[in-house]
Design a protein around this motif. Structure first.
Motif, PDB file in Angstrom:
ATOM      1  N   ILE A 135       2.986   3.206   3.469  1.00 15.35           N
ATOM      2  CA  ILE A 135       2.304   1.919   3.553  1.00 15.35           C
ATOM      3  C   ILE A 135       0.823   2.134   3.261  1.00 15.35           C
ATOM      4  CG2 ILE A 135       1.698   0.013   5.103  1.00 15.35           C
ATOM      5  CD1 ILE A 135       4.276   0.568   6.633  1.00 15.35           C
ATOM      6  N   GLY A 136       0.247   1.285   2.481  1.00 12.57           N
ATOM      7  CA  GLY A 136      -1.165   1.415   2.143  1.00 12.57           C
ATOM      8  C   GLY A 136      -1.356   2.035   0.773  1.00 12.57           C
ATOM      9  N   LYS A 137      -2.605   2.064   0.335  1.00 12.59           N
ATOM     10  CA  LYS A 137      -2.941   2.562  -0.988  1.00 12.59           C
ATOM     11  C   LYS A 137      -3.064   4.078  -1.003  1.00 12.59           C
ATOM     12  CE  LYS A 137      -5.504  -1.625  -2.278  1.00 12.59           C
ATOM     13  NZ  LYS A 137      -6.807  -2.160  -2.742  1.00 12.59           N
ATOM     14  N   ILE A 196       7.635   7.330  10.935  1.00  7.63           N
ATOM     15  CA  ILE A 196       8.397   6.314  10.216  1.00  7.63           C
ATOM     16  C   ILE A 196       7.636   4.998  10.150  1.00  7.63           C
ATOM     17  CG2 ILE A 196      10.605   5.110  10.109  1.00  7.63           C
ATOM     18  CD1 ILE A 196      10.777   8.094   9.636  1.00  7.63           C
ATOM     19  N   ASP A 197       6.723   4.776  11.117  1.00  5.96           N
ATOM     20  CA  ASP A 197       5.958   3.538  11.115  1.00  5.96           C
ATOM     21  C   ASP A 197       4.983   3.461   9.932  1.00  5.96           C
ATOM     22  OD1 ASP A 197       4.707   5.719  12.499  1.00  5.96           O
ATOM     23  OD2 ASP A 197       3.103   4.343  13.077  1.00  5.96           O
ATOM     24  N   GLN A 198       4.734   4.603   9.267  1.00  2.00           N
ATOM     25  CA  GLN A 198       3.852   4.638   8.106  1.00  2.00           C
ATOM     26  C   GLN A 198       4.603   4.462   6.791  1.00  2.00           C
ATOM     27  OE1 GLN A 198       0.462   4.902   8.443  1.00  2.00           O
ATOM     28  NE2 GLN A 198       0.813   4.844  10.662  1.00  2.00           N
ATOM     29  N   ILE A 199       5.923   4.239   6.858  1.00  2.00           N
ATOM     30  CA  ILE A 199       6.758   4.154   5.664  1.00  2.00           C
ATOM     31  C   ILE A 199       7.280   2.731   5.482  1.00  2.00           C
ATOM     32  CG2 ILE A 199       8.838   5.028   4.544  1.00  2.00           C
ATOM     33  CD1 ILE A 199       6.600   7.056   4.742  1.00  2.00           C
ATOM     34  N   GLY A 232      -2.793  11.258   3.380  1.00  2.00           N
ATOM     35  CA  GLY A 232      -1.635  10.390   3.324  1.00  2.00           C
ATOM     36  C   GLY A 232      -0.421  11.006   4.006  1.00  2.00           C
ATOM     37  N   VAL A 233       0.729  10.384   3.764  1.00  2.00           N
ATOM     38  CA  VAL A 233       1.978  10.844   4.372  1.00  2.00           C
ATOM     39  C   VAL A 233       3.033  11.021   3.283  1.00  2.00           C
ATOM     40  CG1 VAL A 233       1.506   9.767   6.597  1.00  2.00           C
ATOM     41  CG2 VAL A 233       2.715   8.460   4.840  1.00  2.00           C
ATOM     42  N   GLU A 234       4.058  11.780   3.626  1.00  2.00           N
ATOM     43  CA  GLU A 234       5.166  12.001   2.692  1.00  2.00           C
ATOM     44  C   GLU A 234       6.047  10.762   2.594  1.00  2.00           C
ATOM     45  OE1 GLU A 234       6.117  16.798   2.880  1.00  2.00           O
ATOM     46  OE2 GLU A 234       7.390  15.373   3.932  1.00  2.00           O
ATOM     47  N   PRO A 235       6.566  10.487   1.403  1.00  2.00           N
ATOM     48  CA  PRO A 235       7.561   9.409   1.296  1.00  2.00           C
ATOM     49  C   PRO A 235       8.797   9.735   2.131  1.00  2.00           C
ATOM     50  CG  PRO A 235       6.738  10.052  -0.865  1.00  2.00           C
ATOM     51  CD  PRO A 235       6.235  11.084   0.107  1.00  2.00           C
ATOM     52  N   THR A 236       9.451   8.719   2.586  1.00  2.00           N
ATOM     53  CA  THR A 236      10.694   8.793   3.362  1.00  2.00           C
ATOM     54  C   THR A 236      10.478   9.302   4.786  1.00  2.00           C
ATOM     55  OG1 THR A 236      11.948   9.210   1.343  1.00  2.00           O
ATOM     56  CG2 THR A 236      13.057   9.633   3.429  1.00  2.00           C
TER      57      THR A 236
END
Length: 334
Positions: free
Chosen positions: A93-95, A82-85, A106-110
């Motif tokens: 978060i991030g490009k 969650i810290d990446q959202i 990358g990571v999944e949204p939400t």
């Protein structure tokens, strides 16, 4: 010993040899090449097909080593970050969808789950379904195609009508109806592999008429050839003619078509997962990831581009390799 046409296809080559008996050198000897050697030589010359083969082998290795690669370069597939959202927009978060050294894709949204790990396990799922369903289709198509072409008569008529019926049957609607009434898991398999075997059964069962028609047509042609008549005149039984004479001569078209239906099976599995009747969440699947990405493609396009790109690369690699293999195994090709 098979007397089929593949035994007579040879390619001559010359090589200098030394005559040990009289000491003369520089002579040439005729070395015959088998059909396998000729096909391998042609395939090696096809750079596009070899590139496709390399990509296919790479994807298979990646799918097999998915748990190890996830442990080394990724994170558990169901671990939330969650810290990446971004809490306001629920986007990474991030490009570029949160791509970084820690999260390679990358990571999944939400949720913030690692896309790299889920792509690896999605490859494992898609390739397992594609290969196993191709094997099932090949076995059924070869058996029924051989029987229809060799026996003829009412057997040919019945099998041909069954193939016509299955080719006209709506496969996607049947899969949706079947999955809705089956339990999520059965026997000792979990929900992921239980659904994999269901998809293998559905895709493989509805795929065999395609190869069955090819095998039937080739069998109708081969059963009138001289080597089959010679086997009959020598008292060979039908079983020996089928498996010792006809089947070896059908190996090339069967192998080529099996290679070419694998990408079709990958697309079918992705389509079923996209429609929600494939691999059940939270298990990773390329089609399922595309389905989830529909909501976020306008604000996080990378979440759609990555699984879509993997499907495109995989299907393209299999098609290029299958086309090259078909050309290499064609005795009339130059």
């Amino acid at each position: 010993m098979s007397l089929g046409p593949e035994a007579s296809i040879k390619e001559e080559s010359t090589a200098p040899v030394a005559d040990a008996a009289d000491g003369r050198g520089g002579e040439t000897a005729i070395a015959g090449r088998s059909l396998k050697q000729i096909a391998w030589r042609r395939l090696k010359r096809d750079k596009v097909a070899m590139a496709g083969a390399i990509v296919v082998i790479f994807l298979i290795v990646v799918a097999i080593l998915a748990p190890v690669l996830t442990k080394w370069f990724g994170h558990p597939i169901d671990e939330y970050h969650i810290d990446q959202i971004d809490p306001t927009f629920s986007t990474p978060i991030g490009k570029f969808g949160g791509i970084s050294r820690e999260f390679l894709f990358g990571v999944e949204p939400t949720s913030g789950r690692d896309v790299f790990s889920r792509i690896l396990y999605g490859a494992q799922t898609s390739l397992s379904v594609a290969f196993l369903s191709a094997v099932l289709s090949t076995i059924l198509g070869t058996i029924f195609g051989l029987a229809a072409g060799f026996l003829g008569g009412w057997v040919d008529a019945v099998i041909s009508r069954i193939m016509d019926f299955l080719l006209a049957f709506p496969q996607l609607l049947f899969a949706i109806a079947l999955v809705s009434v089956l339990p999520d898991s059965f026997l000792f398999f979990g929900d992921r592999w239980s659904r994999v075997f269901v998809l293998v059964g559905v895709i493989g069962f509805f795929g065999w008429p395609y190869i069955g028609r090819i095998v039937r047509g080739q069998t109708l042609s081969l059963r009138e050839r001289e080597f089959v008549e010679a086997s009959r005149s020598m008292g060979a039984r039908s079983g020996r003619i089928l498996f010792k004479e006809l089947l070896p001569n059908l190996a090339a078209p069967i192998l080529v078509y099996t290679t070419l239906i694998i990408p079709t099976n990958i697309l079918t599995e992705a389509a079923l997962s996209f429609l929600g009747v494939g691999i059940p969440p939270p298990n990773p699947s390329w089609g399922g990831m595309l389905s989830d990405a529909v909501t976020f493609y306008s604000i996080d396009p990378m979440y759609m581009i990555i699984p879509g790109g993997m499907i495109f690369i995989t299907v393209l690699a299999f098609n290029l390799f299958g086309d090259g293999l078909r050309d290499a195994l064609d005795p009339k090709a130059r």
